[in-house]
Design a protein around this motif. Structure first.
Motif, PDB file in Angstrom:
ATOM      1  N   GLU A   1       0.825  -1.210   0.000  1.00  0.00           N
ATOM      2  CA  GLU A   1       0.000   0.000   0.000  1.00  0.00           C
ATOM      3  C   GLU A   1       0.862   1.263   0.000  1.00  0.00           C
ATOM      4  O   GLU A   1       0.505   2.269  -0.622  1.00  0.00           O
ATOM      5  CB  GLU A   1      -0.946  -0.016   1.199  1.00  0.00           C
ATOM      6  N   LEU A   2       1.996   1.222   0.683  1.00  0.00           N
ATOM      7  CA  LEU A   2       2.925   2.354   0.631  1.00  0.00           C
ATOM      8  C   LEU A   2       3.481   2.530  -0.779  1.00  0.00           C
ATOM      9  O   LEU A   2       3.634   3.650  -1.269  1.00  0.00           O
ATOM     10  CB  LEU A   2       4.064   2.142   1.625  1.00  0.00           C
ATOM     11  N   GLN A   3       3.775   1.401  -1.399  1.00  0.00           N
ATOM     12  CA  GLN A   3       4.257   1.460  -2.769  1.00  0.00           C
ATOM     13  C   GLN A   3       3.193   2.037  -3.705  1.00  0.00           C
ATOM     14  O   GLN A   3       3.489   2.827  -4.613  1.00  0.00           O
ATOM     15  CB  GLN A   3       4.672   0.059  -3.240  1.00  0.00           C
ATOM     16  N   ARG A   4       1.935   1.661  -3.442  1.00  0.00           N
ATOM     17  CA  ARG A   4       0.841   2.207  -4.254  1.00  0.00           C
ATOM     18  C   ARG A   4       0.725   3.715  -4.073  1.00  0.00           C
ATOM     19  O   ARG A   4       0.516   4.447  -5.046  1.00  0.00           O
ATOM     20  CB  ARG A   4      -0.474   1.523  -3.867  1.00  0.00           C
ATOM     21  N   GLU A   5       0.856   4.189  -2.836  1.00  0.00           N
ATOM     22  CA  GLU A   5       0.797   5.628  -2.590  1.00  0.00           C
ATOM     23  C   GLU A   5       1.916   6.358  -3.328  1.00  0.00           C
ATOM     24  O   GLU A   5       1.713   7.436  -3.897  1.00  0.00           O
ATOM     25  CB  GLU A   5       0.893   5.898  -1.089  1.00  0.00           C
ATOM     26  N   ASN A   6       3.089   5.755  -3.320  1.00  0.00           N
ATOM     27  CA  ASN A   6       4.222   6.356  -4.012  1.00  0.00           C
ATOM     28  C   ASN A   6       3.967   6.426  -5.518  1.00  0.00           C
ATOM     29  O   ASN A   6       4.228   7.444  -6.172  1.00  0.00           O
ATOM     30  CB  ASN A   6       5.480   5.545  -3.709  1.00  0.00           C
ATOM     31  N   LEU A   7       3.433   5.329  -6.059  1.00  0.00           N
ATOM     32  CA  LEU A   7       3.138   5.313  -7.495  1.00  0.00           C
ATOM     33  C   LEU A   7       2.041   6.316  -7.841  1.00  0.00           C
ATOM     34  O   LEU A   7       2.127   7.017  -8.862  1.00  0.00           O
ATOM     35  CB  LEU A   7       2.713   3.900  -7.919  1.00  0.00           C
ATOM     36  N   ASN A   8       1.003   6.372  -7.005  1.00  0.00           N
ATOM     37  CA  ASN A   8      -0.088   7.315  -7.280  1.00  0.00           C
ATOM     38  C   ASN A   8       0.400   8.760  -7.260  1.00  0.00           C
ATOM     39  O   ASN A   8      -0.032   9.591  -8.070  1.00  0.00           O
ATOM     40  CB  ASN A   8      -1.214   7.127  -6.263  1.00  0.00           C
ATOM     41  N   ALA A   9       1.293   9.074  -6.325  1.00  0.00           N
ATOM     42  CA  ALA A   9       1.841  10.428  -6.260  1.00  0.00           C
ATOM     43  C   ALA A   9       2.608  10.757  -7.531  1.00  0.00           C
ATOM     44  O   ALA A   9       2.518  11.878  -8.074  1.00  0.00           O
ATOM     45  CB  ALA A   9       2.734  10.571  -5.033  1.00  0.00           C
ATOM     46  N   ASN A  10       3.366   9.795  -8.037  1.00  0.00           N
ATOM     47  CA  ASN A  10       4.121  10.024  -9.266  1.00  0.00           C
ATOM     48  C   ASN A  10       3.205  10.108 -10.480  1.00  0.00           C
ATOM     49  O   ASN A  10       3.475  10.859 -11.427  1.00  0.00           O
ATOM     50  CB  ASN A  10       5.142   8.899  -9.458  1.00  0.00           C
TER      51      ASN A  10
END
Length: 454
Positions: free
Chosen positions: A169-178
């Motif tokens: 989920e942290l990785q998803r947040e990072n991807l969504n921000a990018n």
């Protein structure tokens, strides 16, 4: 009274055995932290429920063993109808005229008889029974320890899967921000391309990166869904229950607060279980040897009997004869062909195998602890390096963004800086999770995994 005695020869008592009611928890809140997930899992885990049932079964078994030392009472009844009374051979002249050297065959007895009575048996002394009581109590402790071990395993499994899902989920947040950042850049470039301020190839380059990130996000969504489904499964809640995890468990504060405990193998449930098994094997050996000891049983029999040539037992005038018997039965084993000796030798072999298992488990515990501590300190060192890299990547991205807006840096530099920052953030998040996982492995190896819910 006699009619009742005839009709009621044996009373059967049936009582249902109840199983403890298992509480079903209410629907959990949508957002849960690790502690809430663990408490919910401990209450609803199917593995724990089965372990508690084994524990309850052990209590029933102890009652069963105990019951064999209490009075054993049973009622019985016998009805015999001799169509032909059994003949008996007697010397001639015994019951009438006849020569002494002759053999007379006569029918002794009456065609019909009825008997009803009660027998009582009471164990007075038996070494195997006394040892069996101790073994049953120890067996109950054994299953309690197994329940505790199951709880620890459930805590570990839930925590590990919680952290893995949180990592994704942290990785998803990072991807969504990018993705959001690239979409903003895409809109700017589209306007610039329309005004012939930049080349279309720069816009296409952003579109390719954006498409790649969106594909990664979709794949990650699938993995998160699978991870949450499995987490619900081991927690014992319906897989269609809405569930969202808090990210507080990957906060750096948990790393600063953690203290590495020393290894004491006696605190581990697997070692404690093996020690209880050793005690059970000791009782098994003593129980086998005790079969050569004398045993003493007291018994009593109280009955009423009636005899007739016809079936007239229901008549009020029928005469009933009372019989009673009390006695003791002493049994002393003398020789059994060395069967007891062979069974005792087998029990000794099992004890020796258990000692080998305990020695191997101790070595495995030390290895597990050493691996966990080594992994933890290495993970801490890598985390510090990733933190420094993340700070540098964020600075580079800020400076490159500024230069690009001022026209002093090409788009390729901006895209590269964005990709580097994204990877640095992902590495940092992943390493935070690895540190937390290493902490869990240390707690598990030292038998202190329950600390995370205290």
């Amino acid at each position: 009274m006699h009619r009742i005695l005839i009709l009621v020869l044996l009373l059967l008592f049936a009582s249902p055995f109840g199983v403890k009611a298992i509480r079903v928890n209410h629907t959990p809140p949508d957002t849960l932290d690790l502690k809430a997930c663990l408490l919910l899992g401990l209450e609803n885990s199917r593995s724990i429920k089965k372990a508690l049932m084994d524990e309850e079964s052990a209590r029933y078994y102890r009652n069963e063993v105990k019951a064999s030392g209490l009075p054993q009472i049973s009622a019985y009844g016998n009805y015999n109808n001799f169509v032909d009374v059994f003949p008996q051979a007697v010397p001639g002249g015994l019951f009438g005229p006849g020569e002494a050297d002759e053999v007379q065959v006569i029918a002794l007895g009456v065609p019909q008889s009825l008997q009803a009575g009660v027998t009582v048996n009471q164990l007075i002394f038996n070494s195997s029974y006394l040892i069996g009581l101790k073994a049953a109590r120890t067996s109950e402790e054994f299953y309690k320890m197994l329940s505790s071990q199951t709880e620890e395993q459930v805590i570990y499994d839930i925590a590990m899967n919680y952290l893995r899902v949180a990592q994704m989920e942290l990785q998803r947040e990072n991807l969504n921000a990018n993705v959001v950042q690239l979409k903003g850049l895409e809109r700017i470039l589209e306007a610039q391309v329309a005004n012939d301020l930049v080349r279309k190839v720069d816009l296409n380059r952003v579109k390719v990166n954006l498409s790649t990130l969106e594909s990664e996000t979709e794949n990650l969504e699938t993995e998160i869904f699978r991870g949450l489904s499995y987490l619900k499964l081991i927690m014992g809640i319906p897989v269609d229950t809405p569930l969202e995890l808090e990210k507080s468990e990957v906060s750096p504060r948990y790393i600063l607060d953690f203290k590495v405990a020393d290894l004491d193998p006696e605190n581990r449930k697997d070692i404690q279980i093996l020690d209880i098994q050793k005690t059970l094997y000791d009782y098994e050996y003593k129980s086998i040897k005790s079969t050569n000891h004398p045993s003493l049983v007291g018994f009593a029999d109280f009955n009423r009997n009636s005899f007739s040539t016809n079936f007239d037992f229901l008549s009020e005038s029928k005469v009933w004869y009372q019989g009673s018997l009390v006695g003791l039965k002493l049994q002393i084993p003398i020789f059994d062909g060395f069967a007891v000796k062979s069974r005792a030798a087998q029990s000794k072999v099992r004890q020796q195998q258990l000692l080998i298992d305990r020695s191997q488990t101790l070595d495995a515990a030390k290895m597990e602890y050493n691996n966990a501590t080594k992994k933890y300190f290495n993970a801490l060192q890598t985390l510090r390096a990733n933190e420094e890299n993340l700070l540098l990547a964020e600075d580079v991205l800020k400076e490159t963004t500024l230069l690009y807006k001022e026209g002093l840096s090409p788009l390729t530099d901006l895209l590269e800086a964005e990709s580097t920052q994204r990877q640095a953030q992902a590495n940092y998040n992943n390493q935070l999770i690895q540190v937390r996982i290493a902490q869990l492995e240390i707690l598990k190896s030292t038998g202190q995994i329950t600390r995370i819910i205290s």
